[in-house]
Design a protein around this motif. Structure first.
Motif, short mmCIF file in Angstrom:
data_model
loop_
_atom_site.label_atom_id
_atom_site.label_comp_id
_atom_site.label_asym_id
_atom_site.label_seq_id
_atom_site.Cartn_x
_atom_site.Cartn_y
_atom_site.Cartn_z
N UNK A 155 0.83 -1.20 0.00
CA UNK A 155 0.00 0.00 0.00
C UNK A 155 0.87 1.26 0.00
N UNK A 156 0.37 2.33 -0.63
CA UNK A 156 1.25 3.48 -0.83
C UNK A 156 1.32 4.40 0.39
N UNK A 157 2.43 5.11 0.47
CA UNK A 157 2.75 5.94 1.63
C UNK A 157 1.82 7.14 1.78
N UNK A 158 1.44 7.77 0.67
CA UNK A 158 0.56 8.92 0.79
C UNK A 158 -0.77 8.52 1.41
N UNK A 159 -1.28 7.36 1.00
CA UNK A 159 -2.55 6.89 1.56
C UNK A 159 -2.41 6.60 3.05
N UNK A 160 -1.28 6.02 3.45
CA UNK A 160 -1.06 5.75 4.87
C UNK A 160 -1.03 7.06 5.65
#
Length: 405
Positions: A155-160
């Protein structure tokens, strides 16, 4: 610095060659594939400031040995060649050229690191060689129109970052936030997601402290962040710095709401060394099952995982997040190569990678791997977790990590 290479052929880890029953004797091949072999390249840090990532390569080599022991993939054995880049982008470029132009691998699999992979992305696409399942959560890996030979994995960092922001706004409205972040594309992606998630409340970030991977310690950064008067602390850090941040916050007697990026949430390499007593209540996210969690004791996924480790890697810490990660990403590559059948061309590798609906062992319930020709983000779900005792406890609903374009 001596470059470390893991090659299953060089190490003598391959079982004697011989086609599995029913395997096709002939196929369509690009460099790196034949009737008997699939040559897979890999680059990650076995040395340098984030050398704890090196265990990923050990797990991958061991998993491919397991596959070879069982007859290979459609009768073909995996020759896994893994080189050290010490988390240095110029070295990554050198190793990528070595794998593509000298070793002539079919693909480069799970090269680990956001700044390091950014340094080779244009090269890999110009050569039309798969840069498959990149070990990093940057959104730039999900751009099939611009970079059709690059695909991410986690899963991508911006979403986290957005998930963390939503949690802060709900649980601590009016918070004053301090952020420690790795001063490169990795940290900046997280920070962008956090700010985007805070929206009109982004001014709640009282201080941002970037640190360099080469720093021996971030103690002075933590002292400055504490002086900001923040009551929420977000640590965006790989294992060494994540552990340092936990220890220093405890040493200072600072009691903020502590949010830790998933890349630094390993029980084995972060929480235990930092001290469980210093980490109680820390919030993070996960997409992998924690083998130390009693709820998975009788779980079939966990039984297969532990049996694999007992036979092939009995000396590793099963509670190291990166051990589980290496196991899951290796299973996913095997699935792609199985789907390729006897068409082992680089174009078909990417076609099959972009046609996944797969659930490897050790993903948390509600997390799956799905891709399509327009979707190069294999995992899109995360679970929020809180440290209690010596394990992470999940709470809340499954959170989506889909980035709106």
């Amino acid at each position: 610095m001596r470059i470390r290479s893991i090659s299953l052929l060089v190490l003598g880890l391959l079982a004697p060659l011989g086609l599995a029953s029913g395997a096709s004797a002939q196929g369509t091949y690009d460099p790196g594939a034949s009737d008997t072999e699939i040559k897979v390249g890999n680059i990650l840090a076995y040395s340098g400031p984030v050398s704890s990532l090196g265990v990923i390569g050990r797990v991958e080599a061991a998993y491919f040995k397991k596959i070879n022991d069982e007859g290979g993939i459609n009768g073909r054995k995996i020759n896994f060649i893994s080189y050290d880049d010490a988390y240095s982008p110029p070295k990554t470029v050198e190793q990528a050229r070595r794998l593509v132009e000298s070793d002539e691998v079919l693909l480069i699999f799970n090269p680990v690191g956001t700044p390091t992979n950014a340094a080779i992305q244009k090269y890999m696409n110009s050569k039309k060689v798969p840069q498959l399942f990149v070990g990093g959560g940057a959104t730039r890996w999900d751009n099939p129109a611009g970079f059709p030979w690059t695909m991410g994995f986690q899963p991508n960092y911006q979403a986290e970052g957005r998930i963390f922001a939503k949690y802060i706004l709900k649980e601590k409205p009016g918070a004053k936030i301090a952020v420690l972040f790795q001063n490169d594309d990795l940290g900046k992606d997280y920070l962008k997601g956090l700010k985007d998630g805070l929206g009109e409340h982004a001014s709640a970030i009282a201080m941002e402290e970037g640190y360099e991977v080469s720093q021996p310690t971030i103690d002075s950064n933590i002292v400055k962040l504490r002086a900001s008067g923040a009551d929420v602390f977000v640590s965006i850090a790989l294992p060494k710095v994540a552990a340092q941040s936990i220890r220093k916050v405890a040493e200072l007697g600072w009691k903020p709401m502590f949010i830790l990026s998933s890349i630094g949430a390993s029980i084995g390499t972060v929480i235990r060394p930092a001290g469980f007593e210093n980490a109680q209540g820390i919030i993070s996210t996960m997409y992998l099952k924690d083998p130390s969690d009693p709820q998975w004791q009788d779980d079939d996924d966990n039984k297969r995982f532990e049996a694999f480790l007992a036979k092939y890697l009995p000396d590793v810490d099963k509670n190291d997040y990166f051990v589980t990660y290496g196991y899951v990403v290796s299973q996913t590559l095997v699935k792609v190569l199985q789907q390729c059948g006897s068409d082992l061309t680089r174009a078909n590798v990417m076609r099959q990678a972009a046609n996944l609906n797969f659930r490897p062992d050790m993903l948390l319930p509600g997390v799956n791997i799905t891709t399509s020709p327009s979707d190069f983000a294999p995992m899109k779900e995360l679970r929020m977790v809180r440290l209690k005792g010596e394990r992470w406890e999940t709470f809340g609903d499954v959170a989506s990590s889909v980035t709106k374009r």
